[in-house]
Write an enzyme that holds these catalytic residues in place. Structure first.
Site, PDB file in Angstrom:
ATOM      1  N   GLY A  58     -12.858  -3.361  40.125  1.00  0.00           N
ATOM      2  CA  GLY A  58     -12.248  -4.632  39.755  1.00  0.00           C
ATOM      3  C   GLY A  58     -13.282  -5.737  39.741  1.00  0.00           C
ATOM      4  N   CYS A  85     -16.106   1.698  43.446  1.00  0.00           N
ATOM      5  CA  CYS A  85     -16.653   0.339  43.387  1.00  0.00           C
ATOM      6  C   CYS A  85     -15.836  -0.614  44.259  1.00  0.00           C
ATOM      7  CB  CYS A  85     -16.744  -0.113  41.931  1.00  0.00           C
ATOM      8  SG  CYS A  85     -17.833  -1.540  41.681  1.00  0.00           S
ATOM      9  N   HIS A 175     -19.632   4.177  38.981  1.00  0.00           N
ATOM     10  CA  HIS A 175     -18.436   4.450  38.165  1.00  0.00           C
ATOM     11  C   HIS A 175     -18.520   5.849  37.551  1.00  0.00           C
ATOM     12  CE1 HIS A 175     -16.502   0.457  38.194  1.00  0.00           C
ATOM     13  NE2 HIS A 175     -17.739   0.039  38.416  1.00  0.00           N
ATOM     14  N   GLU A 177     -16.207   7.379  36.016  1.00  0.00           N
ATOM     15  CA  GLU A 177     -15.304   7.513  34.875  1.00  0.00           C
ATOM     16  C   GLU A 177     -15.981   7.231  33.537  1.00  0.00           C
ATOM     17  OE1 GLU A 177     -14.614   3.216  36.344  1.00  0.00           O
ATOM     18  OE2 GLU A 177     -15.215   5.158  37.135  1.00  0.00           O
ATOM     19  N   LYS A 379      -6.805   6.461  22.298  1.00  0.00           N
ATOM     20  CA  LYS A 379      -6.716   6.941  20.916  1.00  0.00           C
ATOM     21  C   LYS A 379      -6.776   8.465  20.838  1.00  0.00           C
ATOM     22  CE  LYS A 379      -6.947   4.645  17.680  1.00  0.00           C
ATOM     23  NZ  LYS A 379      -5.932   4.037  16.804  1.00  0.00           N
TER      24      LYS A 379
END
Length: 523
Positions: A58, A85, A175, A177, A379
């Site tokens: 965040g 994080c 991170h 991800e 998507k």
């Protein structure tokens, strides 16, 4: 809350721009993830019977007034918790660690040295690259019952683990991800399978079944109007609703005058003739162009387009009501990147990057209840859902087209002559990309009309005409993207054809910026 699988990994979203990327990685690994607000009550979390919990990053610092927080009891739920994080810093503080401003902030790639490869970092190279984005660090680990698993040259505690078996907490300052962390997916899979003991049996077909049930619960016996553009998002949304409520759906295609060439014919043929969906076509080019006359601000363009769309849907709702159907629901193909970039994340803390007419540009007095069955998907997940629903390949793999249409690909005022010019350029561009076999290898390719003119020479005469930019990107999730390395000879062919065949253009340029810092669309 109705969930499509019994292996659930809730993710508390503290406002990270990449929170949904975490959810996506978890789903790709075969467990079902769900994004929840950070203040979700502990009883609600317990009722989900989670296999584990993830705390996202965040933009805040844990010591700032009003910084988002969560119930500290979640650390004693008895399931593993992974903090990423900000999530690591928050959990560390709850456990008794100290959070300090770092002597050296880390933004970008960093070299991670792994000291313990037994569980979370199992099978990860001892030295690897990770993506950092932080200015605070966790200190005084002993007081919190934490131990260090890995470090970087400027972050001594880049990955940690609780030494208390009753508090199965793990934290990473980087991170995992994002694609910039090459072994990030492996780290998340270690958390899911080695630590949470997931089996990895969740599939997109489960999501489709649950989405249909949710639609029936939300709509009941009401009638839905679906704004259909012909792009993959609205097409999949329409197909999903049609599967769930075939007699309660009317699709409305609004011809704004800002469409790609032959877009209207494609939509009518596909959905009215092939899928036999109740499709209404609205001719509104005059109204849209009148709304945009003299407008150059991109956000104002989006607002005006969004309001005019709603006017069109209201008019259609009145006509449908005259047929004895009460259309009080408006369905849209909103995706999670739209939600995030409009500042509407689950955590409510993300920055607003731009307005989307189907998210941030809607009027406050909207007369419809929104139906957005794709709101939690990226998507690529939407395309997988389209395959599950049986949509044809030419629809599923179409490049994205923005809701405001070519209006946000014309920098400055939008006029019909500019639209016609850009349509011709875009058609040539796509023809050459398809002919070169690059359409499926690129994620999005389009032309942009710039608000400048340049000097040129054609024959023996001087010209002063428009400049067109070519944008081509490659991406997995549309949250981040890199510019496509199209071969020079193909770019030369595109440029030559546009300049020779489209009157009014004498210069073509190629956009080589990535997202971030740029966005994919120019406005």
């Amino acid at each position: 809350m109705q969930l499509p699988h019994d292996e659930v990994i809730p993710i508390l979203d503290f406002g990270s721009q990449t929170a949904q990327l975490i959810a996506r990685r978890v789903r790709e690994a075969g467990a079902f993830s769900i994004l929840l607000p950070p203040d979700t009550p502990i009883d609600k979390l317990r009722a989900l019977n989670p296999k584990g919990l993830i705390l996202s990053g965040g933009p805040s610092s844990v010591y700032e007034p009003g910084a988002p927080t969560c119930d500290p009891d979640l650390l004693t739920l008895g399931v593993p918790v992974l903090g990423i994080c900000y999530g690591m810093q928050l959990a560390g503080r709850m456990l008794g660690a100290r959070i300090d401003r770092a002597n050296h902030r880390e933004f970008g790639r960093a070299n991670l040295h792994i000291a313990d490869r037994s569980d979370l970092l199992s099978a990860i190279p001892e030295n690897t690259t990770v993506w950092m984005s932080h200015g605070d660090q966790v200190q005084a680990l002993e007081a919190a019952g934490l131990e260090t698993l890995a470090s970087t040259p400027t972050c001594p505690h880049a990955a940690v683990r609780s030494t208390n078996p009753a508090v199965p907490f793990y934290g990473v300052q980087f991170h995992p991800e994002v694609t910039h962390t090459p072994h990030g997916v492996d780290i998340l899979q270690n958390f899911l399978y080695r630590i949470c003991h997931c089996k990895g049996t969740w599939r997109m077909a489960d999501y489709a079944d649950t989405a249909r049930r949710r639609l029936r619960e939300q709509v009941g016996d009401g009638h839905i109007i679906c704004g259909l553009s012909g792009g993959v998002d609205s097409s999949v949304a329409a197909a999903l609703i049609h599967k769930a409520l075939p007699d309660q759906l009317t699709c409305v295609f609004v011809d704004t005058g800002m469409l790609r060439k032959n877009e209207r014919q494609l939509v009518e043929t596909t959905f009215r003739d092939h899928f036999h969906i109740d499709l209404r076509v609205v001719d509104a080019e005059t109204e849209f162009l009148a709304d945009l006359a003299g407008i150059t601000d991109p956000q104002e363009k989006r607002r005006r387009i969004g309001h005019r769309f709603i006017d069109c849907f209201n008019q259609q709702a009145a006509l449908i009501a005259a047929e004895g159907k009460h259309a009080r629901f408006l369905a849209q193909g909103t995706l999670y990147p739209d939600v995030i970039e409009s500042g509407h994340s689950v955590g409510g803390k993300s920055a607003g990057i731009k307005l989307h007419h189907n998210v941030g540009g809607l009027p406050k007095d909207l007369a419809f209840e929104l139906v957005e069955p794709l709101r939690d998907l990226f998507k690529d997940e939407v395309r997988k859902l389209g395959e599950v629903l049986g949509l044809p390949e030419q629809i599923i793999w179409r490049h994205p087209f923005p809701g405001p249409g070519l209006a946000v690909r014309i920098l400055g005022e939008v006029t019909k002559p500019k639209l016609d010019l850009l349509r011709d350029c875009d058609e040539i561009l796509l023809e050459e990309i398809v002919a070169a076999g690059l359409y499926r290898k690129t994620s999005q390719v389009f032309a942009v009309l710039l608000p400048v003119q340049s000097v040129g020479v054609m024959g023996d005469g001087r010209t002063y005409e428009s400049v067109v930019a070519i944008r081509a990107v490659e991406t997995q999730d549309f949250m981040t993207a890199d510019w496509a390395r199209i071969p020079f000879n193909i770019l030369a062919q595109i440029s030559s054809r546009i300049i020779n065949e489209v009157r009014g253009v004498n210069r073509v340029v190629y956009d080589i910026s990535s997202k971030p810092p740029a966005t994919i669309e120019w406005e």
